[in-house]
Enzyme design. Sequence first.
Site, mmCIF file in Angstrom:
data_model
loop_
_atom_site.group_PDB
_atom_site.id
_atom_site.type_symbol
_atom_site.label_atom_id
_atom_site.label_comp_id
_atom_site.label_asym_id
_atom_site.label_seq_id
_atom_site.Cartn_x
_atom_site.Cartn_y
_atom_site.Cartn_z
ATOM 1 N N GLY A 34 -8.837 -49.465 -22.405
ATOM 2 C CA GLY A 34 -8.288 -48.626 -21.254
ATOM 3 C C GLY A 34 -7.117 -49.691 -20.681
ATOM 4 C CD GLU A 36 -15.079 -50.618 -26.921
ATOM 5 O OE1 GLU A 36 -14.518 -49.358 -26.579
ATOM 6 O OE2 GLU A 36 -16.575 -50.841 -26.669
ATOM 7 N N PRO A 37 -9.149 -52.441 -26.966
ATOM 8 C CG PRO A 37 -7.410 -54.324 -27.532
ATOM 9 C CD PRO A 37 -9.019 -53.973 -27.507
ATOM 10 N N GLY A 38 -6.838 -49.836 -27.393
ATOM 11 C CA GLY A 38 -6.369 -48.982 -28.155
ATOM 12 C C GLY A 38 -4.633 -48.955 -27.959
ATOM 13 N NE ARG A 39 -3.193 -45.571 -22.848
ATOM 14 C CZ ARG A 39 -2.894 -44.193 -22.946
ATOM 15 N NH1 ARG A 39 -2.041 -43.485 -23.273
ATOM 16 N NH2 ARG A 39 -4.363 -43.482 -22.700
ATOM 17 C CE1 TYR A 86 -5.615 -36.752 -21.205
ATOM 18 C CE2 TYR A 86 -3.915 -37.598 -22.651
ATOM 19 C CZ TYR A 86 -5.192 -37.112 -22.539
ATOM 20 O OH TYR A 86 -6.023 -37.191 -23.465
ATOM 21 C CB CYS A 120 5.109 -19.172 -27.717
ATOM 22 S SG CYS A 120 6.376 -18.932 -28.998
ATOM 23 C CD GLU A 121 0.432 -22.328 -25.074
ATOM 24 O OE1 GLU A 121 0.030 -22.350 -23.824
ATOM 25 O OE2 GLU A 121 -0.313 -22.188 -25.720
HETATM 26 C C1 LIG Z 1 -15.037 -46.092 -26.126
HETATM 27 C C2 LIG Z 1 -13.783 -46.456 -25.948
HETATM 28 N N1 LIG Z 1 -13.234 -47.440 -26.389
HETATM 29 C C3 LIG Z 1 -11.837 -47.782 -26.258
HETATM 30 C C4 LIG Z 1 -10.910 -46.816 -26.003
HETATM 31 C C5 LIG Z 1 -9.449 -47.132 -25.959
HETATM 32 O O1 LIG Z 1 -8.937 -46.952 -24.814
HETATM 33 P P1 LIG Z 1 -7.483 -47.256 -24.738
HETATM 34 O O2 LIG Z 1 -6.628 -46.731 -25.974
HETATM 35 O O3 LIG Z 1 -7.053 -46.620 -23.448
HETATM 36 O O4 LIG Z 1 -7.249 -48.831 -24.601
HETATM 37 C C6 LIG Z 1 -11.508 -45.505 -25.731
HETATM 38 C C7 LIG Z 1 -10.586 -44.393 -25.477
HETATM 39 O O5 LIG Z 1 -10.671 -43.178 -25.200
HETATM 40 C C8 LIG Z 1 -12.692 -45.219 -25.714
HETATM 41 O O6 LIG Z 1 -13.295 -44.079 -25.550
#
Ligand SMILES: Cc1ncc(COP(=O)(O)O)c(C=O)c1O
Length: 419
Positions: free
Chosen positions: A227, A261-264, A322, A349-350
């Site tokens: 997050g 748990e970084p994604g973004r 969002y 078409c929205e």
């Molecule tokens: C359990 C969990 N971990 C990690 C993430 C990754 O979040 P972000 O991409 O914002 O770092 C998410 C995103 O929804 C999640 O649900």
Amino acid sequence: MEDVSLEGLAHRFGTPLYVYSEAAILSQIRRFEAAFHGLPHLFCYALKANPSGRLCRLISSRGLGADIVSGGEMERALRSGFPASRMIFSGVGKTESELDWAVRRRLLFINVESEEELRRLEGVAKRLKKTADISVRVNPDIDPRTHRHITTGLAVNKFGVPPAAARDLFRRAAKQKHLRPVAIQCHLGSQIREVKPYLSALRQLLSLARSLAAEGIPLRWLDIGGGMGVAEGEKGELNPESLAAAIAPEMGDYPLRLILEPGRALVAGSGALLMKVLYRKASAGGGPLRGTPGTRLRRGRDGRRFVIVDAGMNDFARPSLYDAHHPIVPAVLPRGGPKFRADVVGPICESGDFVAKDRLLPWPAPGDVWAVLMAGAYGFSMSSQYNSRPRAAEVLVSGHEAALIRRRETLKDLFALER
Ligand SMILES: Cc1ncc(COP(=O)(O)O)c(C=O)c1O
């Protein structure tokens, strides 16, 4: 991007096109590793942000683990080199067969999110005559002050269990022959820009972990989820250095390894979505070349100017879902010239199909290539074929090289699965 012309890529591979910079991903990984250097930790990349095999291989090759939320992501993670021993499995709705795969593969841990799930997992592990390492996902009821669709750690959200219930689940699991509690986890949401919510969550989790240890249930991992926010519009990123500096004194010398748990945060900044301008038009009163360049249009009174591009909400859903604000720049920066306020909209078409609203931009000509920046996360991964539009292609740039890592879907692909 790196040493490659974005306009050149648009001509070579067509648009809409996702392009990612390898150097940007690697530098973001290095930055996170450096920030958390002093703390025993493991980063588990949240595949959902961008599950491209090539990107995942790049990330796994740097020793990161994976955070997965489905059997499909498990398969992707394994195929792209993440070892099961560095993989954690989250999500409120894991099916019996997904739990079965997870137990057989001996993941680092499975994140349990309800009592019923714990019972089901118990049954699966018993049937397989194996022991499953588990974590309990705590819902700490903390407001991460982000968009309401991306909070996950509030009591109103479906995720995790309240701290008292988590304690009961840990006790129950500890008594089971086939389950072994090893971690405690939470995930507050996405695009979080403040350290404070993480600290509040960390303190809750630490206090629970300490009292469980006192009861004879020692844990190994403390996972505060992902997050970490990236820049969006006026809002800045969450700085990993500040996060690490705030966490370190809390952890002290307590023998728990930290998981994030970084994604973004790892991939968003590496990616751009290239799109081509198709048409310009105006609603009544919003004439493209009338009015003063740069003036804000008054909704309902002045009409709107529209720039219609070939990328729609099926390609890039974040603005529509969002209200996300992504920078848009021409692939070739114009030399001066007036700027106009306009809505940048797609062909779907929205009326909710837009890339940007009321944005000050150089007035383009049809055929111009524009780039939507910060599009490496939740861009392609959330794309669909809505309006029967084949999905975009993806390209990875490294220095002077540009490699097609996923071909553009064709009309034939639209019908491939129909019977
Ligand atoms: C359990 C969990 N971990 C990690 C993430 C990754 O979040 P972000 O991409 O914002 O770092 C998410 C995103 O929804 C999640 O649900």
